[in-house]
Write an enzyme that holds these catalytic residues in place. Sequence first.
Site, mmCIF file in Angstrom:
data_model
loop_
_atom_site.group_PDB
_atom_site.id
_atom_site.type_symbol
_atom_site.label_atom_id
_atom_site.label_comp_id
_atom_site.label_asym_id
_atom_site.label_seq_id
_atom_site.Cartn_x
_atom_site.Cartn_y
_atom_site.Cartn_z
ATOM 1 N N ASP A 94 0.737 -1.311 -0.031
ATOM 2 C CA ASP A 94 0.197 0.143 -0.105
ATOM 3 C C ASP A 94 0.938 1.155 0.073
ATOM 4 O O ASP A 94 2.058 1.161 0.246
ATOM 5 C CB ASP A 94 -1.133 -0.015 1.235
ATOM 6 C CG ASP A 94 -0.359 -0.689 2.477
ATOM 7 O OD1 ASP A 94 0.980 -0.599 2.668
ATOM 8 O OD2 ASP A 94 -1.136 -1.027 3.336
ATOM 9 N N ASP A 127 -7.728 -2.992 14.132
ATOM 10 C CA ASP A 127 -9.048 -3.152 13.671
ATOM 11 C C ASP A 127 -8.951 -4.457 12.841
ATOM 12 O O ASP A 127 -10.192 -4.641 12.135
ATOM 13 C CB ASP A 127 -9.615 -1.904 13.003
ATOM 14 C CG ASP A 127 -8.914 -1.547 11.931
ATOM 15 O OD1 ASP A 127 -8.105 -2.183 11.506
ATOM 16 O OD2 ASP A 127 -9.392 -0.581 11.201
ATOM 17 N N HIS A 169 -7.234 -5.095 10.156
ATOM 18 C CA HIS A 169 -6.940 -4.482 8.560
ATOM 19 C C HIS A 169 -5.704 -5.347 8.348
ATOM 20 O O HIS A 169 -4.816 -5.568 8.939
ATOM 21 C CB HIS A 169 -7.031 -3.194 8.179
ATOM 22 C CG HIS A 169 -5.808 -2.349 9.020
ATOM 23 N ND1 HIS A 169 -6.106 -1.120 9.503
ATOM 24 C CD2 HIS A 169 -4.366 -2.513 8.768
ATOM 25 C CE1 HIS A 169 -4.881 -0.703 9.639
ATOM 26 N NE2 HIS A 169 -3.980 -1.493 9.355
ATOM 27 N N GLU A 218 -10.046 -2.078 5.542
ATOM 28 C CA GLU A 218 -10.514 -1.725 6.554
ATOM 29 C C GLU A 218 -11.697 -2.537 7.057
ATOM 30 O O GLU A 218 -12.097 -3.014 5.951
ATOM 31 C CB GLU A 218 -10.817 -0.337 6.683
ATOM 32 C CG GLU A 218 -9.549 0.870 6.657
ATOM 33 C CD GLU A 218 -8.788 0.828 7.911
ATOM 34 O OE1 GLU A 218 -9.048 -0.006 8.802
ATOM 35 O OE2 GLU A 218 -8.045 1.690 7.792
#
Length: 241
Positions: free
Chosen positions: A65, A132, A134, A139
Site C-alpha cells: 500500500d 481493527d 485490517h 479496513e
Amino acid sequence: MKVIVVKDYEEASQKAFEVMKDYLKPGKVLGLATGSTPLGLYKLMIEDHEKNGTDYKDIHTYNLDEYVGLPLNHRESYYSFMHANLFDHIGIPEENTHVPSGLGDLEENCRRYDEMIADEPVDIQLLGIGADGHIGFNEPGTPFDSGTHVTDLTEQTRKDNLRFFKDLGEEVPTQAVTMGLKTIMAARNVLLIATGENKAEAVKGLIEGPVSTECAASVLQQHPSTIVIIDEAAGKLLEKK
Ligand code: F6R
C-alpha cells in the site's frame, strides 16, 4: 493456517526471517509491508545480505500500500520507508521494486498494479495487522473480492499512525491505495506477524473469529498456505493455546 507463538518481537522477527529465507532466491516475488512490524525482519534481511551476500538482483517485490497524495520523497511515504529500511541496503535494482502509486490517475494505477501482480504472482506476502483487523489498508467492511483500490482510512488507523507524522506537524493522510483482499489472497504463501497486546483482539478475529468482512484478516482462514507468527501478548485472547 499455521500459528507459531513466540516470546516477543525479537523472536517473532527471527522466526519470520527463517520462513522468509527460503524465498530469498533468484526469480522469487516478495509481497512486502510497511509499519513497525516488519522492521526487525528487514534488519535481519539486511544483515544477511551484508554477511552472506544474499543476492536480490533477480528478486522482485510488490508492496501492499501507499498513502494518497504524499510525494515519493516525503519521509512518511511508503516508497521512502521501503528505501530507507530495506531497498537501499540490499542491492535490489529499483526497477525490481514496486510500491503502489498514490499520485496521478489512481484508478489507472490500481488497475495496472493488479495486472502486474497477475503477470508475476507473489510467492510470499508479508503482512502486519491493524488493531481493527485490517491487512494492507483493507479496513472493516472491505469486500473479499476487492482488487487494488483507493480506500478511506478509519479514524482508528489514522490515530494509530499519527506517531509517524506528529513530529512533522502533519496530519495522517485520509486515503490510501491498497492491494485488495483478493490480491492478497492470490499470493502463493502468506506470512503474517503480530506482536503486542494492542493486536490481541485483531489476532483473535484473525485466528478464531468468524470469517467476516468485519475483521478483514479473517479471510486468511481460507488461504491454503498461511503462517501466522504472534507473540504471547498478541495471543492473549486466544482460547486454544
Ligand atoms: C502496512 C500495512 C498495514 C500494517 C498495519 C500494522 O503496509 O499494510 O496493514 O501492517 O497497520 O501496522 P504496524 O506494523 O505499524 O503495527
